[in-house]
Scaffold this active site. Structure first.
Site, mmCIF file in Angstrom:
data_model
loop_
_atom_site.group_PDB
_atom_site.id
_atom_site.type_symbol
_atom_site.label_atom_id
_atom_site.label_comp_id
_atom_site.label_asym_id
_atom_site.label_seq_id
_atom_site.Cartn_x
_atom_site.Cartn_y
_atom_site.Cartn_z
ATOM 1 C CG ASN A 9 -1.745 1.221 1.375
ATOM 2 O OD1 ASN A 9 -1.814 2.029 0.441
ATOM 3 N ND2 ASN A 9 -2.387 1.400 2.521
ATOM 4 C CE LYS A 11 -0.170 3.126 4.880
ATOM 5 N NZ LYS A 11 -0.053 3.204 6.331
ATOM 6 C CG HIS A 93 -5.909 1.811 5.259
ATOM 7 N ND1 HIS A 93 -5.450 2.712 6.189
ATOM 8 C CD2 HIS A 93 -4.898 0.938 5.049
ATOM 9 C CE1 HIS A 93 -4.197 2.390 6.517
ATOM 10 N NE2 HIS A 93 -3.850 1.314 5.839
ATOM 11 C CD GLU A 95 -2.928 5.358 6.868
ATOM 12 O OE1 GLU A 95 -2.946 5.472 5.627
ATOM 13 O OE2 GLU A 95 -1.981 4.852 7.498
ATOM 14 C CD GLU A 165 -3.420 -2.457 7.344
ATOM 15 O OE1 GLU A 165 -2.323 -2.676 6.828
ATOM 16 O OE2 GLU A 165 -4.064 -1.408 7.158
ATOM 17 N N GLY A 171 2.494 2.218 10.883
ATOM 18 C CA GLY A 171 3.438 3.329 10.717
ATOM 19 C C GLY A 171 4.107 3.747 12.013
ATOM 20 C CB SER A 210 5.270 -1.896 12.055
ATOM 21 O OG SER A 210 4.832 -0.567 12.317
HETATM 22 P P1 13P Z 1 3.041 0.313 7.789
HETATM 23 O O1 13P Z 1 3.565 -0.984 7.185
HETATM 24 O O2 13P Z 1 3.808 1.516 7.311
HETATM 25 O O3 13P Z 1 2.901 0.214 9.262
HETATM 26 O O4 13P Z 1 1.565 0.518 7.203
HETATM 27 C C1 13P Z 1 0.668 -0.528 7.259
HETATM 28 C C2 13P Z 1 -0.533 -0.167 6.466
HETATM 29 O O5 13P Z 1 -1.285 0.709 6.836
HETATM 30 C C3 13P Z 1 -0.762 -0.873 5.207
HETATM 31 O O6 13P Z 1 -2.024 -0.621 4.704
#
Ligand code: 13P
Length: 250
Positions: A9, A11, A93, A95, A165, A171, A210
C-alpha cells in the site's frame, strides 16, 4: 490451501520516476513466494498498469466510491478503476475510517459495489490502542466484519480478502507480536466458520502494521496469517522484495 498475498500500500507516496524504479526492481525478480499486488495512488494507475502488464503483479487501488456515476466531485467509481486494469481495491483502511469518516456501512457498500463488478475488495479491520487497552479488540474487529458480512452475505464475503491492521501498529514501528496477531486472525476465522466452514478455510486473512523483512517470517509463520499488507516497507524495493519472498506457513 489458501492463497497467500503480499500487498503493498503506497498510500499518498510516489512520483513517476520513483514508481518506475520501484516497479522495475520488482519485475527483475524471477518469482515470489506469494501473490503480489500494489495499491497505487489514482493518478499513477495508468503508469503502473503499463509497467506490470503481463508480469503477474496485480494492480490495486486504495479507495473507491460505491456509486456507479454522478455528481460526486473528487470521487472515483468501480468501472473507472476496472477500465484502468485494477483488479483489487482496499476498503476501510483505518486511515480512511479515522481521517475521512468512513463508517462500517460505507465500507460494506464499497465492498458490495466491487464484488458486483468482479473486483476483489481488500477489507481492512482493526482496533485502536484505546480499544485494545479497554479489552474491546475482539468486539471491534468482529463488528467490523459483521457489517461487511451482513451486506455481502457468505457468497460475497468469499470474494474478499481480509486484512487485520491494528491501528496502533500502523506506521509506528510498534508491531503486534505473532501471538497477538494469531489470536485476532483465529477470532476472525472462527466467526467466518459460523457463517460457512468452507468460506473460513478459503478466505485469505492478511496482517498489516509495521511489517518489515526482519519480522515477516515470524508473522507469516502464524497458522491463520496468509500474508501481509505492507505500508512503509513497500516503498523500498529491497525490503518489499524480501517480504514478497517470505513464505507463509500454511
Ligand atoms: P506500515 O507498514 O507503514 O505500518 O503501514 C501498514 C498499512 O497501513 C498498510 O495498509
Amino acid at each position: 490451501m489458501r492463497k497467500s498475498w503480499v500487498i503493498g500500500n503506497w498510500k499518498m507516496n510516489g512520483s513517476l520516476v520513483e514508481n518506475e524504479r520501484l516497479v522495475r526492481d520488482l519485475l527483475n525478480q524471477a518469482s515470489f513466494s506469494n501473490c503480489v499486488a500494489l495499491c497505487v495512488p489514482f493518478p499513477y494507475l495508468s503508469q503502473v498498469a503499463n509497467l506490470v502488464n503481463g508480469s503477474g503483479l496485480i494492480l490495486a487501488a486504495q479507495n473507491v466510491n460505491s456509486h456507479s456515476s454522478g455528481a460526486y466531485t473528487g470521487e472515483v467509481s468501480v468501472s473507472m478503476l476496472k477500465e484502468m486494469g485494477v483488479e483489487m481495491v482496499l476498503v476501510g483502511h483505518s486511515e480512511r475510517r479515522q481521517m475521512f469518516g468512513e463508517s462500517d456501512l460505507s465500507v460494506a457498500e464499497k465492498a458490495g459495489a466491487l464484488v458486483e463488478s468482479g473486483l476483489t475488495p481488500i477489507v481492512c479491520l482493526g482496533e485502536t490502542l484505546d480499544e485494545r487497552e479497554s479489552g474491546l479488540a475482539k468486539q471491534v474487529v468482529l463488528s467490523q466484519l459483521a457489517a461487511v458480512s451482513a451486506h455481502l452475505g457468505a457468497a460475497g464475503l468469499a470474494k474478499c480478502i481480509l486484512a487485520y491492521e491494528p491501528v496502533w501498529a500502523i506506521g509506528t514501528g510498534r508491531v503486534a507480536t505473532a501471538p497477538q496477531v494469531q489470536e485476532v486472525h483465529a477470532w476472525l476465522r472462527r466467526a467466518l466458520a459460523e457463517i460457512d466452514e468452507v468460506l473460513a478455510q478459503k478466505i485469505s486473512i492478511l496482517y498489516g502494521g509495521s511489517v518489515k523483512p526482519v519480522n515477516a517470517m515470524e508473522l507469516f509463520g502464524c497458522v491463520d496469517v496468509d500474508g501481509g499488507l505492507i505500508g512503509g516497507a513497500a516503498l523500498n524495493s529491497a525490503d518489499f522484495v524480501a517480504i514478497c519472498q517470505t513464505p507463509c506457513k500454511q
